[in-house]
Design a protein around this motif. Structure first.
Motif, PDB file in Angstrom:
ATOM      1  N   LEU A 263       2.585  -6.456  -9.996  1.00 20.22           N
ATOM      2  CA  LEU A 263       3.039  -6.272 -11.369  1.00 20.22           C
ATOM      3  C   LEU A 263       3.917  -5.032 -11.484  1.00 20.22           C
ATOM      4  O   LEU A 263       4.959  -5.052 -12.150  1.00 20.22           O
ATOM      5  N   ALA A 264       3.499  -3.957 -10.834  1.00 18.86           N
ATOM      6  CA  ALA A 264       4.284  -2.724 -10.877  1.00 18.86           C
ATOM      7  C   ALA A 264       5.639  -2.909 -10.212  1.00 18.86           C
ATOM      8  O   ALA A 264       6.640  -2.311 -10.622  1.00 18.86           O
ATOM      9  N   GLY A 265       5.666  -3.755  -9.180  1.00 20.58           N
ATOM     10  CA  GLY A 265       6.912  -3.981  -8.464  1.00 20.58           C
ATOM     11  C   GLY A 265       7.842  -4.966  -9.128  1.00 20.58           C
ATOM     12  O   GLY A 265       8.995  -5.114  -8.702  1.00 20.58           O
ATOM     13  N   ARG A 266       7.379  -5.653 -10.190  1.00 21.86           N
ATOM     14  CA  ARG A 266       8.235  -6.632 -10.858  1.00 21.86           C
ATOM     15  C   ARG A 266       9.467  -5.982 -11.465  1.00 21.86           C
ATOM     16  O   ARG A 266      10.524  -6.614 -11.577  1.00 21.86           O
ATOM     17  N   SER A 267       9.356  -4.730 -11.873  1.00 24.83           N
ATOM     18  CA  SER A 267      10.517  -4.047 -12.437  1.00 24.83           C
ATOM     19  C   SER A 267      11.628  -3.932 -11.411  1.00 24.83           C
ATOM     20  O   SER A 267      12.814  -3.876 -11.755  1.00 24.83           O
ATOM     21  N   SER A 268      11.264  -3.923 -10.124  1.00 20.22           N
ATOM     22  CA  SER A 268      12.260  -3.820  -9.063  1.00 20.22           C
ATOM     23  C   SER A 268      13.146  -5.060  -9.014  1.00 20.22           C
ATOM     24  O   SER A 268      14.321  -4.990  -8.646  1.00 20.22           O
ATOM     25  N   VAL A 269      12.573  -6.211  -9.377  1.00 20.41           N
ATOM     26  CA  VAL A 269      13.357  -7.445  -9.387  1.00 20.41           C
ATOM     27  C   VAL A 269      14.481  -7.348 -10.408  1.00 20.41           C
ATOM     28  O   VAL A 269      15.630  -7.702 -10.142  1.00 20.41           O
ATOM     29  N   ALA A 270      14.148  -6.852 -11.603  1.00 25.92           N
ATOM     30  CA  ALA A 270      15.154  -6.706 -12.642  1.00 25.92           C
ATOM     31  C   ALA A 270      16.211  -5.675 -12.236  1.00 25.92           C
ATOM     32  O   ALA A 270      17.412  -5.863 -12.481  1.00 25.92           O
ATOM     33  N   VAL A 271      15.787  -4.585 -11.605  1.00 22.19           N
ATOM     34  CA  VAL A 271      16.736  -3.566 -11.146  1.00 22.19           C
ATOM     35  C   VAL A 271      17.664  -4.137 -10.085  1.00 22.19           C
ATOM     36  O   VAL A 271      18.877  -3.900 -10.102  1.00 22.19           O
ATOM     37  N   LEU A 272      17.110  -4.914  -9.151  1.00 21.60           N
ATOM     38  CA  LEU A 272      17.914  -5.535  -8.111  1.00 21.60           C
ATOM     39  C   LEU A 272      18.958  -6.467  -8.724  1.00 21.60           C
ATOM     40  O   LEU A 272      20.118  -6.488  -8.304  1.00 21.60           O
ATOM     41  N   ARG A 273      18.538  -7.221  -9.729  1.00 23.91           N
ATOM     42  CA  ARG A 273      19.472  -8.139 -10.385  1.00 23.91           C
ATOM     43  C   ARG A 273      20.594  -7.365 -11.070  1.00 23.91           C
ATOM     44  O   ARG A 273      21.770  -7.745 -10.989  1.00 23.91           O
ATOM     45  N   ARG A 274      20.224  -6.275 -11.762  1.00 26.13           N
ATOM     46  CA  ARG A 274      21.254  -5.480 -12.430  1.00 26.13           C
ATOM     47  C   ARG A 274      22.196  -4.810 -11.427  1.00 26.13           C
ATOM     48  O   ARG A 274      23.407  -4.693 -11.677  1.00 26.13           O
ATOM     49  N   LEU A 275      21.637  -4.364 -10.305  1.00 24.09           N
ATOM     50  CA  LEU A 275      22.466  -3.746  -9.272  1.00 24.09           C
ATOM     51  C   LEU A 275      23.482  -4.738  -8.729  1.00 24.09           C
ATOM     52  O   LEU A 275      24.674  -4.414  -8.572  1.00 24.09           O
ATOM     53  N   HIS A 318      22.872  -4.634   1.187  1.00 26.94           N
ATOM     54  CA  HIS A 318      21.784  -5.184   1.996  1.00 26.94           C
ATOM     55  C   HIS A 318      20.578  -4.242   2.060  1.00 26.94           C
ATOM     56  O   HIS A 318      19.444  -4.654   1.773  1.00 26.94           O
ATOM     57  N   GLU A 319      20.790  -3.008   2.428  1.00 25.67           N
ATOM     58  CA  GLU A 319      19.673  -2.081   2.583  1.00 25.67           C
ATOM     59  C   GLU A 319      18.991  -1.769   1.245  1.00 25.67           C
ATOM     60  O   GLU A 319      17.757  -1.819   1.152  1.00 25.67           O
ATOM     61  N   PRO A 320      19.763  -1.445   0.176  1.00 25.34           N
ATOM     62  CA  PRO A 320      19.094  -1.228  -1.118  1.00 25.34           C
ATOM     63  C   PRO A 320      18.308  -2.454  -1.580  1.00 25.34           C
ATOM     64  O   PRO A 320      17.216  -2.310  -2.149  1.00 25.34           O
ATOM     65  N   SER A 321      18.839  -3.646  -1.340  1.00 27.78           N
ATOM     66  CA  SER A 321      18.138  -4.871  -1.750  1.00 27.78           C
ATOM     67  C   SER A 321      16.825  -5.022  -1.005  1.00 27.78           C
ATOM     68  O   SER A 321      15.794  -5.393  -1.589  1.00 27.78           O
ATOM     69  N   ALA A 322      16.844  -4.746   0.297  1.00 30.23           N
ATOM     70  CA  ALA A 322      15.626  -4.860   1.100  1.00 30.23           C
ATOM     71  C   ALA A 322      14.565  -3.886   0.608  1.00 30.23           C
ATOM     72  O   ALA A 322      13.372  -4.238   0.503  1.00 30.23           O
ATOM     73  N   ARG A 323      14.973  -2.666   0.291  1.00 27.61           N
ATOM     74  CA  ARG A 323      14.019  -1.663  -0.207  1.00 27.61           C
ATOM     75  C   ARG A 323      13.433  -2.083  -1.562  1.00 27.61           C
ATOM     76  O   ARG A 323      12.237  -1.897  -1.815  1.00 27.61           O
ATOM     77  N   LEU A 324      14.256  -2.643  -2.419  1.00 27.08           N
ATOM     78  CA  LEU A 324      13.776  -3.059  -3.737  1.00 27.08           C
ATOM     79  C   LEU A 324      12.835  -4.260  -3.628  1.00 27.08           C
ATOM     80  O   LEU A 324      11.877  -4.366  -4.390  1.00 27.08           O
ATOM     81  N   ARG A 325      13.085  -5.169  -2.695  1.00 24.31           N
ATOM     82  CA  ARG A 325      12.182  -6.313  -2.514  1.00 24.31           C
ATOM     83  C   ARG A 325      10.804  -5.866  -2.043  1.00 24.31           C
ATOM     84  O   ARG A 325       9.803  -6.513  -2.325  1.00 24.31           O
ATOM     85  N   GLU A 326      10.768  -4.773  -1.286  1.00 25.67           N
ATOM     86  CA  GLU A 326       9.498  -4.278  -0.752  1.00 25.67           C
ATOM     87  C   GLU A 326       8.843  -3.248  -1.665  1.00 25.67           C
ATOM     88  O   GLU A 326       7.776  -2.731  -1.352  1.00 25.67           O
ATOM     89  N   ASP A 327       9.460  -2.973  -2.804  1.00 30.50           N
ATOM     90  CA  ASP A 327       8.958  -1.951  -3.721  1.00 30.50           C
ATOM     91  C   ASP A 327       7.684  -2.436  -4.404  1.00 30.50           C
ATOM     92  O   ASP A 327       7.689  -3.450  -5.105  1.00 30.50           O
ATOM     93  N   THR A 328       6.562  -1.753  -4.204  1.00 28.03           N
ATOM     94  CA  THR A 328       5.292  -2.176  -4.804  1.00 28.03           C
ATOM     95  C   THR A 328       4.794  -1.232  -5.882  1.00 28.03           C
ATOM     96  O   THR A 328       3.859  -1.559  -6.602  1.00 28.03           O
ATOM     97  N   ASP A 329       5.418  -0.067  -5.993  1.00 25.20           N
ATOM     98  CA  ASP A 329       4.947   0.885  -6.996  1.00 25.20           C
ATOM     99  C   ASP A 329       6.033   1.313  -7.981  1.00 25.20           C
ATOM    100  O   ASP A 329       5.806   2.177  -8.825  1.00 25.20           O
ATOM    101  N   GLY A 330       7.212   0.711  -7.876  1.00 28.31           N
ATOM    102  CA  GLY A 330       8.280   1.029  -8.803  1.00 28.31           C
ATOM    103  C   GLY A 330       9.095   2.247  -8.441  1.00 28.31           C
ATOM    104  O   GLY A 330      10.055   2.582  -9.139  1.00 28.31           O
ATOM    105  N   ALA A 331       8.750   2.931  -7.339  1.00 32.63           N
ATOM    106  CA  ALA A 331       9.463   4.161  -6.972  1.00 32.63           C
ATOM    107  C   ALA A 331      10.914   3.862  -6.594  1.00 32.63           C
ATOM    108  O   ALA A 331      11.838   4.583  -7.006  1.00 32.63           O
ATOM    109  N   ALA A 332      11.132   2.807  -5.805  1.00 27.16           N
ATOM    110  CA  ALA A 332      12.494   2.459  -5.390  1.00 27.16           C
ATOM    111  C   ALA A 332      13.329   2.024  -6.584  1.00 27.16           C
ATOM    112  O   ALA A 332      14.522   2.339  -6.675  1.00 27.16           O
ATOM    113  N   ALA A 333      12.714   1.298  -7.492  1.00 23.83           N
ATOM    114  CA  ALA A 333      13.434   0.862  -8.689  1.00 23.83           C
ATOM    115  C   ALA A 333      13.873   2.052  -9.525  1.00 23.83           C
ATOM    116  O   ALA A 333      15.005   2.103 -10.027  1.00 23.83           O
ATOM    117  N   SER A 334      12.983   3.036  -9.661  1.00 21.90           N
ATOM    118  CA  SER A 334      13.317   4.227 -10.427  1.00 21.90           C
ATOM    119  C   SER A 334      14.477   4.986  -9.771  1.00 21.90           C
ATOM    120  O   SER A 334      15.389   5.451 -10.456  1.00 21.90           O
TER     121      SER A 334
END
Length: 342
Positions: A263-275, A318-334
């Motif tokens: 759930l915390a990492g779901r925000s990363s999906v939206a960030v990845l899409r916006r990126l 590629h690299e930012p996307s991979a990090r965001l997909r593995e983001d489980t605590d929202g840190a990468a998204a932030s």
């Protein structure tokens, strides 16, 4: 309702405000955040049931999941349903491997009737309702050597279920007439038993309907779901029930933590899409500007430039996307929001 609300808040006032009602008093409890997740998973594991670990609630969760699959469903709810079914299976699987056989609500109901010697004079049980719970009651009664009569609003349903346990199928009106000749009555209807106009004629009754199908007044002995919960807790305070509760609670906690991470990492999906959207808009703008300056290029060459720009941006992301997909605590998204001004 709102699994995103952290920290957890509990207040019936919030529900009242959402519904436009002045006050609900203490009748409702609102759970949000981690409490809401854990409560739902505990339900699926049978930890909030009248009989700990019973299977009926998991059947209901599966039905809800199948219903959700047939129409557009919020991904969060879909994931929670899948997680709750996994919790139910895992918890009950451990119980089965330990050799504990539990008939759930049906077994608890028949235990209560047997404790009152209901089948001494007549080893016959009238089951009112041919749905899932009615089937559980019929199978458990047959396993215990009790003859079964099944009643339903649709006589075909009653006859079909009765045939599986060598019993008899009848309508609800006839069931009200023949009930006194049975040792006990177990009711599992989705509505009131209107055909039963005189409850004083009934033998001992276990009413597993919700809400209750009959009023208890006048019956020789009566037990509803709440009463079954209290009786079970009093009769079986220790043993397999507590062992199951301990193991199932551990499963619930493990799955709840995993769900909260997701759930915390779901925000990363939206960030990845916006990126990606931001990068694609910039790519299109710059590519069009370049092609305008190279107006004499052949269509094939223009396509080469277009493809090259896509590969360049894709490689950069590629690299930012991979990090965001593995983001489980929202840190990468932030971090991505700050770095790319999203």
């Amino acid at each position: 309702r709102d699994l995103h609300s952290f920290p957890t808040r509990r207040s019936s006032d919030l529900v009242a405000a959402a519904l436009g009602i002045a006050d609900l008093g203490p009748r409702l409890l609102l759970a949000t955040g981690g409490d809401a997740i854990r409560h739902w998973l505990r339900l699926a594991a049978g930890l909030e049931s009248s009989v700990v670990g019973e299977n009926q609630i998991l059947h209901q969760v599966r039905s809800l999941r199948e219903s959700a699959r047939r129409r557009p469903t919020d991904p969060l709810l879909a994931r929670l349903l899948e997680t709750s079914i996994a919790v139910g299976r895992t918890a009950r699987g451990a119980r089965s491997r330990a050799g504990w056989s539990d008939a759930g609500l049906a077994g608890g109901a028949l235990d209560w009737l047997a404790a009152r010697d209901c089948f001494v004079k007549s080893e016959r049980l009238l089951i009112v309702g041919a749905g899932h719970m009615g089937r559980l009651l019929a199978v458990e009664a047959r396993r215990r050597g009790i003859s079964v009569t099944v009643a339903s609003r649709d006589e075909r349903h009653a006859t079909t279920l009765a045939a599986t346990v060598a019993g008899r199928g009848i309508r609800l009106a006839e069931a009200a007439r023949v009930a006194p000749s049975h040792g006990a009555v177990a009711i599992a209807l989705a509505g009131p038993w209107l055909e039963c106009s005189d409850a004083t004629l009934l033998p001992a009754v276990v009413d597993l309907s919700s809400p209750s199908a009959i009023a208890p007044a006048g019956t020789s002995a009566y037990l509803d779901i709440d009463g079954l919960h209290r009786w079970t807790a009093a009769e079986h305070p220790t043993g397999d029930g507590l062992a199951y509760a301990a193991s199932a609670s551990a499963v619930v906690e493990e799955m709840a933590v995993a769900f909260e991470r997701w759930l915390a990492g779901r925000s990363s999906v939206a960030v990845l899409r916006r990126l990606r959207d931001s990068a694609e808009r910039r790519r299109q703008t710059e590519t069009e500007r370049l092609l305008d300056r190279l107006a004499n290029l052949e269509p094939r060459d223009r396509a080469i430039v277009e493809a090259y720009s896509r590969r360049l941006v894709s490689g950069f992301l590629h690299e930012p996307s991979a990090r965001l997909r593995e983001d489980t605590d929202g840190a990468a998204a932030s971090a991505a929001r700050r770095l790319f001004d999203l």
